[in-house]
Design a protein around this motif. Structure first.
Motif, PDB file in Angstrom:
ATOM      1  N   TRP A 252      -7.324  10.454  -2.311  1.00 29.49           N
ATOM      2  CA  TRP A 252      -7.453  10.309  -0.863  1.00 29.49           C
ATOM      3  C   TRP A 252      -7.342   8.849  -0.440  1.00 29.49           C
ATOM      4  O   TRP A 252      -6.812   8.544   0.635  1.00 29.49           O
ATOM      5  CB  TRP A 252      -8.772  10.902  -0.367  1.00 29.49           C
ATOM      6  CG  TRP A 252      -8.758  12.401  -0.269  1.00 29.49           C
ATOM      7  CD1 TRP A 252      -9.584  13.285  -0.883  1.00 29.49           C
ATOM      8  CD2 TRP A 252      -7.852  13.192   0.509  1.00 29.49           C
ATOM      9  NE1 TRP A 252      -9.265  14.576  -0.554  1.00 29.49           N
ATOM     10  CE2 TRP A 252      -8.202  14.550   0.301  1.00 29.49           C
ATOM     11  CE3 TRP A 252      -6.785  12.892   1.350  1.00 29.49           C
ATOM     12  CZ2 TRP A 252      -7.508  15.584   0.917  1.00 29.49           C
ATOM     13  CZ3 TRP A 252      -6.095  13.931   1.963  1.00 29.49           C
ATOM     14  CH2 TRP A 252      -6.462  15.267   1.746  1.00 29.49           C
ATOM     15  N   ASP A 253      -7.815   7.937  -1.270  1.00 32.21           N
ATOM     16  CA  ASP A 253      -7.669   6.505  -0.962  1.00 32.21           C
ATOM     17  C   ASP A 253      -6.198   6.115  -0.884  1.00 32.21           C
ATOM     18  O   ASP A 253      -5.787   5.337  -0.008  1.00 32.21           O
ATOM     19  CB  ASP A 253      -8.377   5.655  -2.015  1.00 32.21           C
ATOM     20  CG  ASP A 253      -9.891   5.674  -1.872  1.00 32.21           C
ATOM     21  OD1 ASP A 253     -10.368   6.107  -0.803  1.00 32.21           O
ATOM     22  OD2 ASP A 253     -10.576   5.265  -2.827  1.00 32.21           O
TER      23      ASP A 253
ATOM     24  N   SER B  53     -11.399  11.208  -4.912  1.00 28.89           N
ATOM     25  CA  SER B  53     -11.593  10.037  -4.067  1.00 28.89           C
ATOM     26  C   SER B  53     -10.420   9.066  -4.178  1.00 28.89           C
ATOM     27  O   SER B  53      -9.935   8.529  -3.165  1.00 28.89           O
ATOM     28  CB  SER B  53     -12.895   9.327  -4.454  1.00 28.89           C
ATOM     29  OG  SER B  53     -13.083   8.161  -3.697  1.00 28.89           O
TER      30      SER B  53
ATOM     31  N   ASP C 220      -4.810   7.500   2.343  1.00 29.45           N
ATOM     32  CA  ASP C 220      -5.284   6.745   3.508  1.00 29.45           C
ATOM     33  C   ASP C 220      -4.550   5.411   3.658  1.00 29.45           C
ATOM     34  O   ASP C 220      -4.333   4.934   4.778  1.00 29.45           O
ATOM     35  CB  ASP C 220      -6.787   6.489   3.399  1.00 29.45           C
ATOM     36  CG  ASP C 220      -7.603   7.766   3.542  1.00 29.45           C
ATOM     37  OD1 ASP C 220      -7.046   8.762   4.063  1.00 29.45           O
ATOM     38  OD2 ASP C 220      -8.781   7.779   3.126  1.00 29.45           O
ATOM     39  N   GLU C 221      -4.166   4.799   2.531  1.00 25.80           N
ATOM     40  CA  GLU C 221      -3.481   3.512   2.596  1.00 25.80           C
ATOM     41  C   GLU C 221      -2.100   3.619   3.228  1.00 25.80           C
ATOM     42  O   GLU C 221      -1.543   2.622   3.695  1.00 25.80           O
ATOM     43  CB  GLU C 221      -3.361   2.906   1.190  1.00 25.80           C
ATOM     44  CG  GLU C 221      -4.687   2.388   0.652  1.00 25.80           C
ATOM     45  CD  GLU C 221      -4.550   1.795  -0.735  1.00 25.80           C
ATOM     46  OE1 GLU C 221      -3.473   1.991  -1.342  1.00 25.80           O
ATOM     47  OE2 GLU C 221      -5.489   1.148  -1.199  1.00 25.80           O
TER      48      GLU C 221
ATOM     49  N   SER D   5       0.818  -1.213   0.000  1.00 25.89           N
ATOM     50  CA  SER D   5       0.000   0.000   0.000  1.00 25.89           C
ATOM     51  C   SER D   5       0.856   1.269   0.000  1.00 25.89           C
ATOM     52  O   SER D   5       0.361   2.340   0.335  1.00 25.89           O
ATOM     53  CB  SER D   5      -0.926   0.002   1.225  1.00 25.89           C
ATOM     54  OG  SER D   5      -0.176  -0.067   2.423  1.00 25.89           O
TER      55      SER D   5
END
Length: 503
Positions: free
Chosen positions: A478-479, A475, A482-483, A325
């Protein structure tokens, strides 16, 4: 043979690639008693030179606008044009564009004057990246994209459409790429370098098409970003907004299609200390900056090409992105013409996203030409910046991988950037690392696009993106952030070490 196929897209990428291939050519040995440190078969294949003699050609697809190839396309296709068959028996009127003269460097090579004094290029006389190329390219490697006024910096959709038209007309994926793949016995994957400003959308479409046919292949890419960062963009300048948006789209794309991506800042953003003490390189010279960038990319990836080496693209990516990630890495490095010192190690700058944090997921160092005493200096410094991660130790993984390899060779095509006489070899160190602080850099792109969408910026409309597409982009960014976890500011217990001054 663990073959790697190389992709270059854009001017900076091809300047950098030209230096890279010239360095590979410098590893060639012609005495049967000598052994090269590299395995030619990984990045080269058998081909024919202009005299139809056997030679080695890069496993390469080089994309650029046709006008940027200089004499290269002429040299490769001149004979074909002169012997083109025709059924017409009437009169002919031949029209030709003004011929581009050969570069001074190539003229000197043709006269067998290739030595450090006579064959060294002069910066002001480098017009195209092909002017200082030392290797012979297979005609299929040269992918000249038609010059169109619509293909400009920051135009994502036009760049994507350009790929679609080019693939249809040149049968790229089913022709040149397929033949390169078929020539591999044990394909490792793709090492790519791309200019996002003009070829971002083009590269995204290429990667998407490649992934459809090769979903498990390993892809590592160096993405050369535009000269405008999200923090520096003028919200009243639509061209700057489009370039930042284009970079954001490129970052989202490579995160989707590539296993590891190294974002490369525009050379003017590197900072003077990226070279070495007391010497500054012209940050506006593609020829000079690409030489430094290429030296660090070539050094950082050299373990992939070593004779009898155990590293490959998959193991390199698995080490740096062991979390699955953290798909973005940072490239750092410095040249050490005066030898290695602790001060060198304390001030190794970034050519990628700047990192203010002190945490690392993983790091790979490659040094060139260090003496035994300099290795001792490196090891002593490393102990004071010891990298530990309990979770990795439980998995029997090493946070730090290091290679001490022979000096970096300086081909005669290398620019005269040295304060003293040009050396034949160079000491240097390059490093690839992954870090939670990358999340902070990526979040700036997410914030930028989100803010532009909220104020309904006209530049967004000019890109042709629909509102839903912009929301999806925000989106997705931001994903990715966040990872990386909650540690976006780069804090943590793990010392990043390289390039961080001690307090």
């Amino acid at each position: 043979m663990r073959e790697i196929i190389h992709i270059q897209a854009g001017s900076l990428s091809n300047y950098t690639g030209t230096h890279f291939w010239n360095t590979q050519e410098d590893y060639f040995v012609y005495d049967g008693d000598d052994i090269s440190i590299t395995d030619y078969n990984i990045s080269f294949k058998e081909g024919r030179d202009k005299h139809n003699q056997p030679t080695l050609c890069p496993r390469l697809l080089a994309f650029d606008q046709k006008s940027n190839f200089g004499t290269l396309t002429r040299d490769l296709h001149q004979e074909e044009a002169l012997t083109w068959p025709t059924t017409w028996h009437g009169g002919l009127v031949r029209q030709e564009h003004e011929r581009i003269p050969r570069s001074e460097y190539h003229s000197r090579l043709d006269l067998e004057e290739d030595d450090s004094e006579q064959a060294e290029p002069i910066t002001t006389k480098i017009r195209y990246w092909s002017d200082f190329s030392r290797v012979f390219f297979d005609p299929k490697s040269i992918q000249a994209v038609p010059d169109t006024p619509e293909l400009v910096e920051g135009d994502w959709n036009t760049s994507r459409e350009t790929f679609s038209r080019y693939d249809d007309n040149a049968e790229l994926m089913d022709g040149s790429l397929r033949l390169l793949m078929e020539d591999c016995n044990s394909f490792q994957g793709i090492q790519m370098i791309q200019d996002t400003s003009i070829f971002g959308g083009f590269s995204s479409s290429f990667l998407s098409a490649f992934r459809e046919d090769h979903p498990k292949a390993t892809i590592m890419t160096f993405a050369c970003l535009s000269s405008i960062s999200p923090l520096d963009a003028n919200i009243g300048d639509s061209s700057q907004i489009k370039r930042v948006l284009n970079d954001a789209l490129s970052l989202r794309s490579v995160a989707e299609f590539c296993d590891l991506t190294v974002p490369i800042l525009s050379p003017p953003l590197w900072g003077n200390n990226c070279w070495f003490d007391g010497h500054v390189i012209d940050s506006n010279s593609l020829y000079q900056c690409s030489a430094v960038l290429s030296a660090h990319i070539e050094t950082a990836t050299l373990p992939l090409r070593l004779q009898g080496g155990l590293d490959d693209l998959q193991t390199m990516v698995a080490h740096l992105n062991w979390r699955k990630s953290s798909p973005f890495a940072v490239l750092r490095g410095t040249l050490c013409p005066e030898g290695l010192s602790t001060e060198n190690l304390q001030n190794i700058p970034n050519l990628s996203f700047h990192s203010n944090g002190q945490a690392l997921f993983a790091r790979r160092d490659v040094s060139r030409g260090f003496s035994e005493d300099e290795v001792v200096v490196y090891n002593a410094w490393n102990k004071t910046h010891e990298l530990k991660e309990p979770f990795l130790m439980c998995l029997n993984r090493h946070v730090l991988e290091r290679h001490h390899l022979p000096s970096y060779p300086i081909p005669t095509s290398f620019p005269p950037i040295f304060p003293d006489a040009r050396p034949k070899v160079l000491k240097m160190i390059s490093s690839l690392s992954t870090s939670p602080s990358t999340a902070g850099q990526l979040s700036r792109y997410a914030h930028f696009v989100e803010s532009a969408a909220k104020r309904r910026d006209s530049a967004l409309l000019a890109t042709g993106l629909e509102e839903d597409e912009v929301r999806d982009l925000v989106s997705a960014l931001w994903d990715i952030v966040d990872e990386y976890g909650d540690n976006e500011d780069g804090g943590g217990d793990l010392s990043e070490g390289m390039g961080e001054d001690e307090e």
